[in-house]
Design a protein around this motif. Structure first.
Motif, PDB file in Angstrom:
ATOM      1  N   VAL A  11       0.757  -1.278   0.024  1.00  0.00           N
ATOM      2  CA  VAL A  11       0.135  -0.051  -0.074  1.00  0.00           C
ATOM      3  C   VAL A  11       0.818   1.338  -0.101  1.00  0.00           C
ATOM      4  CG1 VAL A  11      -0.099   0.059   2.391  1.00  0.00           C
ATOM      5  CG2 VAL A  11      -2.095   1.040   1.302  1.00  0.00           C
ATOM      6  N   GLN A  12       0.586   2.308  -0.482  1.00  0.00           N
ATOM      7  CA  GLN A  12       1.128   3.428  -0.749  1.00  0.00           C
ATOM      8  C   GLN A  12       1.106   4.281   0.781  1.00  0.00           C
ATOM      9  OE1 GLN A  12      -0.069   5.625  -4.011  1.00  0.00           O
ATOM     10  NE2 GLN A  12       1.205   4.789  -5.563  1.00  0.00           N
ATOM     11  N   PRO A  13       1.730   5.084   1.159  1.00  0.00           N
ATOM     12  CA  PRO A  13       1.797   5.929   2.162  1.00  0.00           C
ATOM     13  C   PRO A  13       0.688   6.731   2.365  1.00  0.00           C
ATOM     14  CG  PRO A  13       4.102   5.928   1.202  1.00  0.00           C
ATOM     15  CD  PRO A  13       3.361   5.240   0.360  1.00  0.00           C
ATOM     16  N   GLY A  14       0.039   6.867   3.592  1.00  0.00           N
ATOM     17  CA  GLY A  14      -1.371   7.352   3.474  1.00  0.00           C
ATOM     18  C   GLY A  14      -2.587   6.746   3.292  1.00  0.00           C
ATOM     19  N   GLY A  15      -2.392   5.344   2.756  1.00  0.00           N
ATOM     20  CA  GLY A  15      -3.419   4.489   2.321  1.00  0.00           C
ATOM     21  C   GLY A  15      -3.972   3.694   3.614  1.00  0.00           C
ATOM     22  N   ARG A  37       3.390  -6.822  15.665  1.00  0.00           N
ATOM     23  CA  ARG A  37       3.944  -6.683  14.449  1.00  0.00           C
ATOM     24  C   ARG A  37       5.574  -6.917  14.591  1.00  0.00           C
ATOM     25  NH1 ARG A  37       2.679  -0.176  12.794  1.00  0.00           N
ATOM     26  NH2 ARG A  37       4.211   0.692  14.498  1.00  0.00           N
ATOM     27  N   ARG A  38       6.181  -7.432  13.625  1.00  0.00           N
ATOM     28  CA  ARG A  38       7.465  -7.277  13.636  1.00  0.00           C
ATOM     29  C   ARG A  38       8.031  -6.730  12.365  1.00  0.00           C
ATOM     30  NH1 ARG A  38      11.043 -10.419  16.687  1.00  0.00           N
ATOM     31  NH2 ARG A  38       9.573 -11.708  17.528  1.00  0.00           N
ATOM     32  N   ASP A  89       5.251   1.513   9.273  1.00  0.00           N
ATOM     33  CA  ASP A  89       4.186   0.525   9.549  1.00  0.00           C
ATOM     34  C   ASP A  89       4.544  -0.987   8.961  1.00  0.00           C
ATOM     35  OD1 ASP A  89       1.857   3.142   9.350  1.00  0.00           O
ATOM     36  OD2 ASP A  89       2.734   2.049  11.373  1.00  0.00           O
ATOM     37  N   THR A  90       5.349  -0.769   7.867  1.00  0.00           N
ATOM     38  CA  THR A  90       5.890  -2.010   7.253  1.00  0.00           C
ATOM     39  C   THR A  90       6.521  -2.991   8.224  1.00  0.00           C
ATOM     40  OG1 THR A  90       6.677  -0.784   5.145  1.00  0.00           O
ATOM     41  CG2 THR A  90       7.456  -3.114   5.584  1.00  0.00           C
ATOM     42  N   VAL A 115       2.621  -6.624   5.674  1.00  0.00           N
ATOM     43  CA  VAL A 115       2.206  -5.338   5.213  1.00  0.00           C
ATOM     44  C   VAL A 115       3.501  -4.473   4.712  1.00  0.00           C
ATOM     45  CG1 VAL A 115       0.983  -3.099   5.868  1.00  0.00           C
ATOM     46  CG2 VAL A 115       0.169  -5.426   6.541  1.00  0.00           C
ATOM     47  N   THR A 116       3.544  -4.079   3.780  1.00  0.00           N
ATOM     48  CA  THR A 116       4.527  -3.048   3.060  1.00  0.00           C
ATOM     49  C   THR A 116       3.792  -1.859   2.547  1.00  0.00           C
ATOM     50  OG1 THR A 116       5.646  -5.018   2.410  1.00  0.00           O
ATOM     51  CG2 THR A 116       6.265  -3.048   1.366  1.00  0.00           C
ATOM     52  N   VAL A 117       4.702  -0.834   3.170  1.00  0.00           N
ATOM     53  CA  VAL A 117       3.917   0.767   2.920  1.00  0.00           C
ATOM     54  C   VAL A 117       5.305   1.135   2.104  1.00  0.00           C
ATOM     55  CG1 VAL A 117       3.033   2.764   3.792  1.00  0.00           C
ATOM     56  CG2 VAL A 117       2.858   0.517   4.956  1.00  0.00           C
ATOM     57  N   SER A 118       4.935   1.466   0.790  1.00  0.00           N
ATOM     58  CA  SER A 118       6.095   2.046  -0.076  1.00  0.00           C
ATOM     59  C   SER A 118       5.247   2.736  -1.189  1.00  0.00           C
ATOM     60  CB  SER A 118       6.958   0.819  -0.596  1.00  0.00           C
ATOM     61  OG  SER A 118       7.894   1.188  -1.513  1.00  0.00           O
TER      62      SER A 118
END
Length: 119
Positions: A11-15, A37-38, A89-90, A115-118
């Protein structure tokens, strides 16, 4: 009880994303549910928790105001609604269950969802 987490992704930042944790093999309504989370290279971090009744929730400082924990007893499912996601948050997110709300120890753990935020 077996826990199956899902809903992770890129997901993109802010998503936003919503994670689900389906419980089987036990009485879901008896369990207090938690999310952890880890992140790569970091220790496991408490994210959120919701009591067996859904009446009370707790959140880690880093996610307060952005994440919401809930549960649907009829579906034996716990949820983690995540908004305002940031690269920090990744992580791999895990759901967990425990019978005693007063103990910090969880009895059962799911396998985790990434979860990958990028951008």
């Amino acid at each position: 009880v077996q826990l199956q987490a899902s809903g992770g992704g890129l997901v993109q930042p802010g998503g936003s994303l919503r994670l689900s944790c389906v419980a089987s093999g036990g009485t879901f309504s008896a369990y207090n549910m938690g999310w952890f989370r880890r992140a790569p290279g970091k220790e496991r971090e408490f994210v959120a928790a919701v009591t067996w009744s859904g009446g009370m929730t707790w959140y880690g400082d880093s996610v307060k105001g952005r994440f919401t924990a809930s549960r649907d007893t009829a579906k034996s499912t716990a949820y983690l609604q995540m908004t305002g996601l940031q690269p920090e948050d990744t992580a791999v997110y895990y759901c967990a269950a425990k019978t005693e709300a007063s103990t910090p120890l969880y009895d059962y753990w799911g396998q985790g969802t990434l979860v990958t935020v990028s951008s």
